[in-house]
Write a protein that holds these residues in place. Structure first.
Motif, short mmCIF file in Angstrom:
data_model
loop_
_atom_site.label_atom_id
_atom_site.label_comp_id
_atom_site.label_asym_id
_atom_site.label_seq_id
_atom_site.Cartn_x
_atom_site.Cartn_y
_atom_site.Cartn_z
N HIS A 66 -5.64 -5.42 4.11
CA HIS A 66 -4.28 -5.59 3.62
C HIS A 66 -3.75 -4.38 2.87
CE1 HIS A 66 -6.61 -6.73 0.03
NE2 HIS A 66 -5.55 -6.34 -0.64
N HIS A 67 -4.41 -3.25 3.01
CA HIS A 67 -3.95 -2.03 2.36
C HIS A 67 -3.10 -1.21 3.32
CE1 HIS A 67 -7.03 -3.31 -0.42
NE2 HIS A 67 -6.37 -2.62 -1.32
N HIS A 68 -2.22 -0.43 2.73
CA HIS A 68 -1.25 0.34 3.52
C HIS A 68 -1.11 1.74 2.95
CE1 HIS A 68 -0.04 -3.89 3.88
NE2 HIS A 68 0.39 -3.57 5.08
N THR A 124 -1.36 1.50 -1.00
CA THR A 124 -1.17 0.32 -1.82
C THR A 124 -1.81 -0.90 -1.16
OG1 THR A 124 0.52 -1.08 -2.88
CG2 THR A 124 1.07 -0.16 -0.73
N GLY A 125 -2.10 -1.88 -1.98
CA GLY A 125 -2.53 -3.18 -1.48
C GLY A 125 -1.36 -4.11 -1.28
N LEU A 126 -0.17 -3.64 -1.63
CA LEU A 126 1.07 -4.41 -1.47
C LEU A 126 1.77 -4.04 -0.17
CD1 LEU A 126 2.49 -3.85 -5.08
CD2 LEU A 126 1.21 -5.85 -4.25
N ASP A 127 2.76 -4.80 0.19
CA ASP A 127 3.63 -4.40 1.29
C ASP A 127 4.35 -3.12 0.85
OD1 ASP A 127 6.66 -4.56 2.34
OD2 ASP A 127 5.28 -5.44 3.82
N LEU A 138 7.68 -3.59 -1.00
CA LEU A 138 7.53 -4.06 -2.38
C LEU A 138 7.04 -2.92 -3.27
CD1 LEU A 138 7.50 -6.22 -4.55
CD2 LEU A 138 5.25 -6.94 -3.70
N ARG A 139 6.11 -2.12 -2.79
CA ARG A 139 5.61 -1.00 -3.59
C ARG A 139 6.71 0.00 -3.89
NH1 ARG A 139 4.46 1.11 -7.39
NH2 ARG A 139 2.91 2.75 -7.69
N ARG A 153 8.86 -1.33 -6.57
CA ARG A 153 8.19 -1.22 -7.87
C ARG A 153 8.28 0.22 -8.40
NH1 ARG A 153 4.34 -5.47 -9.26
NH2 ARG A 153 3.10 -3.87 -10.27
#
Length: 111
Positions: free
Chosen positions: A9-11, A46-49, A52-53, A56
């Motif tokens: 799930h990391h990007h 990031t581990g987020l979409d 969303l990152r 942030r």
């Protein structure tokens, strides 16, 4: 299509920076071979979409200073093909992507 594992799930992501970032001495020093016809970007992982990152960053939450001040938009055309992936792969891909973009003439900041 291979089944995605829950840990994948990391990007990696790339943010287009305003050309004004070139006025920052640290950015210029990090990019001595920048081709002025290529954009300046920030490369992160990031581990987020990534959307969303980016939001942030722009809200000042764990933000890179260049993204907060000069971030314009994500450039998914430069990273979408790699995502998602396991954490270790994302750490390595962040560095590889930054190196590849810098070698292609982009102005790159990668922290």
């Amino acid at each position: 299509m291979p089944r995605r594992r829950s840990r994948d799930h990391h990007h990696v992501y790339v943010v287009l920076l305003s050309e004004r970032v070139w006025n920052e001495p640290a950015f210029r020093r990090a990019n001595p071979d920048h081709d002025i016809l290529k954009p300046c970007v920030y490369v992160g992982m990031t581990g987020l979409d990534p959307d969303l990152r980016f939001d942030r960053h722009m809200a000042g939450v764990q933000a890179n200073r260049f993204v907060l001040k000069y971030g314009e938009r994500l450039m998914p055309e430069l990273y979408e093909a790699y995502n998602p992936m396991p954490y270790r792969a994302a750490v390595e891909m962040e560095v590889e992507l930054a190196i590849g973009l810098r070698e292609a003439g982009y102005g790159v900041w990668q922290a």
